[in-house]
Design an enzyme around this catalytic site. Structure first.
Site, PDB file in Angstrom:
ATOM      1  N   SER A   7     -27.656 -14.966  39.463  1.00 51.93           N
ATOM      2  CA  SER A   7     -28.006 -14.174  38.282  1.00 51.93           C
ATOM      3  C   SER A   7     -28.393 -12.781  38.769  1.00 51.93           C
ATOM      4  O   SER A   7     -28.177 -12.447  39.937  1.00 51.93           O
ATOM      5  CB  SER A   7     -29.099 -14.852  37.470  1.00 51.93           C
ATOM      6  N   LEU A   8     -28.938 -11.959  37.904  1.00 54.24           N
ATOM      7  CA  LEU A   8     -29.262 -10.577  38.276  1.00 54.24           C
ATOM      8  C   LEU A   8     -30.747 -10.329  38.075  1.00 54.24           C
ATOM      9  O   LEU A   8     -31.339 -10.823  37.125  1.00 54.24           O
ATOM     10  CB  LEU A   8     -28.483  -9.605  37.387  1.00 54.24           C
ATOM     11  N   GLU A  44     -21.579  -0.698  35.382  1.00 62.92           N
ATOM     12  CA  GLU A  44     -20.750  -1.442  34.429  1.00 62.92           C
ATOM     13  C   GLU A  44     -21.608  -1.820  33.232  1.00 62.92           C
ATOM     14  O   GLU A  44     -22.824  -1.915  33.351  1.00 62.92           O
ATOM     15  CB  GLU A  44     -20.223  -2.745  35.072  1.00 62.92           C
ATOM     16  N   LYS A  46     -23.209  -4.497  30.843  1.00 66.84           N
ATOM     17  CA  LYS A  46     -23.565  -5.905  30.960  1.00 66.84           C
ATOM     18  C   LYS A  46     -23.126  -6.581  29.670  1.00 66.84           C
ATOM     19  O   LYS A  46     -23.652  -6.295  28.603  1.00 66.84           O
ATOM     20  CB  LYS A  46     -25.070  -6.052  31.181  1.00 66.84           C
ATOM     21  N   ARG A  67     -21.104 -21.441  34.254  1.00 69.25           N
ATOM     22  CA  ARG A  67     -22.042 -21.114  35.322  1.00 69.25           C
ATOM     23  C   ARG A  67     -22.926 -22.308  35.677  1.00 69.25           C
ATOM     24  O   ARG A  67     -23.216 -22.555  36.835  1.00 69.25           O
ATOM     25  CB  ARG A  67     -22.911 -19.939  34.874  1.00 69.25           C
ATOM     26  N   GLU A 104     -16.983 -12.528  32.361  1.00 65.84           N
ATOM     27  CA  GLU A 104     -17.757 -12.928  31.195  1.00 65.84           C
ATOM     28  C   GLU A 104     -16.823 -13.235  30.039  1.00 65.84           C
ATOM     29  O   GLU A 104     -16.000 -12.402  29.657  1.00 65.84           O
ATOM     30  CB  GLU A 104     -18.696 -11.763  30.841  1.00 65.84           C
ATOM     31  N   LYS A 224     -24.158  -1.841  40.767  1.00 62.62           N
ATOM     32  CA  LYS A 224     -23.761  -2.577  41.967  1.00 62.62           C
ATOM     33  C   LYS A 224     -23.495  -1.598  43.097  1.00 62.62           C
ATOM     34  O   LYS A 224     -22.850  -0.565  42.866  1.00 62.62           O
ATOM     35  CB  LYS A 224     -22.472  -3.380  41.702  1.00 62.62           C
ATOM     36  N   LYS A 248     -31.811  -3.157  31.501  1.00 63.73           N
ATOM     37  CA  LYS A 248     -31.639  -3.650  30.133  1.00 63.73           C
ATOM     38  C   LYS A 248     -31.873  -2.551  29.090  1.00 63.73           C
ATOM     39  O   LYS A 248     -32.687  -1.664  29.292  1.00 63.73           O
ATOM     40  CB  LYS A 248     -32.638  -4.799  29.876  1.00 63.73           C
TER      41      LYS A 248
END
Ligand code: IVH
Length: 310
Positions: A7-8, A44, A46, A67, A104, A224, A248
Site C-alpha cells: 500500500s502507500l 500520478e 491516485k 489485492r 487500478e 514516485k 491526499k
C-alpha cells in the site's frame, strides 16, 4: 502474489511531502543535495478504485487477482477478461516469459450513475460510490455482469522477470508507463515528471480543483521516485515502498437542505430511512438522497425536514 502488492504511506500537506523528499535524499546520498535533479519524481493521480494484479505469460493474460491482504488475493481472471481496457494479449513482439502488471480497476462516474439509476428502477440497493460498485462487480460469479457494468482499468506498474536485461532498458517509472501504453494498456495521461517542489505544488493544486471535472474518482496524487535504481536502494517497509507517497486531497463537502424523509422497502423487506435533499453537485455527480442506514442511526441523527446538512 509473486511480488506482494504494497500500500502507500499517506501525506496530507506539501510540507509532509517535502519532509519525505529530504529523508529520501539523506538515504540516497548521505545529505548531498539532490532535490533539483531533473525529473526526480513522477506524479500520478491516485485512482480511487480497486488494485488488480495481472499476469501475462508470453504476452497472454493468464491470471488476474485482487489485492487481498497484499500477499494473497482472490483469483478473478474470468471477470477481469471482461474489462475492455485490459488487453487479453499484449501488443508487442517477443514479450518476456512473464510480466506482472499492476493497476487500478474502476467505474467511471457516468457508468456509476447509470448503474445506480437502473438499480433504483428495480428497487435494488444502491451502491454507495463507484469504488464499492467496482469491488462488488469484480466479485460477481457471472462475468457477464462485469461486462454490463463497464469497468475500466489504468495500469501503473510493471514487474519484469528479475534477471531480465529488459530491467536495465526500462530503468525509470516514466519509461515503464510508456512501455505499458505500447503494450496496449490505458495509462493515466495526467501523469507528469516533476523536478522540484514548486512543480509538485502546481500539479497538486491544479488537480485538487480539476478533479471534479474528470470522469473517474481520484482521492489524491501519488509521487514516485522515477529512477528504478534509486527505488531499489530505498526499498520498502513491511507495508509500503519508501520510494512512493500518496498526497491526499481534502474530502469534498457541500451543504444543502433536507426536503423530505422517506422509508425505502428493500427486496428482503428491510426498511431503510432515506434523506431527500436539495440536489447538490458532489465529486462530479449530482446527489439528492442519502441513506440513513437504519432506524437507530436515524434517531441518533435527530434529523428533520428543512435542517441544513453537510
Ligand atoms: S502505486 C507499490 N499508483 O492506491 C506502489 N497506486 O493507497 C503501490 N492507487 O493499493 C501502488 N492509483 O490500489 C499506485 N497511480 C497509482 C495509484 C495507486 C491508485 C491505489 C493502489 C494502492 C492504493 C494505496
Amino acid at each position: 502474489h509473486t511480488n506482494p502488492l504494497f500500500s502507500l504511506d499517506n501525506a496530507f500537506s506539501i510540507k509532509e511531502v517535502n519532509d519525505w523528499i529530504i529523508k529520501i535524499e539523506k538515504n540516497l546520498n548521505k545529505g548531498k543535495n539532490k532535490i533539483n535533479n531533473n525529473d526526480f519524481l513522477v506524479a500520478e493521480l491516485k485512482i480511487d478504485g480497486n488494485a488488480l494484479a495481472l499476469k501475462y505469460e508470453h504476452g497472454v493474460l493468464t491470471n488476474a487477482a485482487t489485492r487481498g491482504n497484499g500477499e494473497e488475493g482472490e483469483e478473478i481472471t474470468n471477470n477481469v477478461k471482461m474489462i475492455n481496457s485490459v488487453p487479453l494479449k499484449l501488443r508487442i513482439n517477443n514479450p518476456p516469459e512473464l510480466l506482472e502488471i499492476r493497476g487500478e480497476a474502476f467505474i467511471s462516474k457516468n457508468s456509476f450513475n447509470l448503474i445506480n439509476k437502473y438499480r433504483e428502477s428495480k428497487n435494488e440497493q444502491l451502491f454507495a460510490n463507484p469504488r464499492n460498485a467496482c469491488a462488488g462487480s469484480l466479485r460477481q460469479l457471472d462475468p457477464n455482469i462485469v461486462r454490463n457494468r463497464n469497468l475500466d482499468f489504468f495500469a501503473y506498474q510493471v514487474h519484469f522477470p528479475k534477471t531480465s536485461k529488459i530491467n536495465n532498458f526500462y530503468n525509470s517509472q516514466w519509461k515503464r508507463l510508456e512501455f505499458l501504453k505500447v503494450c496496449g494498456f490505458k495509462i493515466n495521461l495526467n501523469s507528469r515528471l516533476i523536478s522540484n517542489i514548486s512543480e509538485l505544488e502546481e500539479y497538486y493544486n491544479f488537480w485538487e480543483k480539476e478533479r471534479t471535472k474528470i470522469n473517474f474518482e481520484t482521492d489524491g496524487i501519488v509521487l514516485k521516485i522515477n529512477d528504478m535504481d534509486k527505488q531499489k536502494i530505498l526499498g520498502h517497509t513491511q507495508k509500503a515502498p519508501r520510494w512512493a507517497i500518496a498526497l491526499k486531497f481534502p474530502a469534498e463537502e457541500v451543504s444543502t437542505r433536507i426536503k423530505d424523509l422517506s422509508f425505502q422497502v428493500g427486496r428482503s423487506g428491510a426498511i431503510t430511512p432515506v434523506a431527500n435533499f436539495e440536489e447538490v453537485q458532489l465529486a462530479g455527480t449530482k446527489v439528492s438522497r442519502a441513506t440513513l442506514h437504519n432506524i437507530e442511526r436515524f434517531e441518533y441523527l435527530d434529523i428533520h425536514v428543512l435542517d441544513t446538512i453537510v
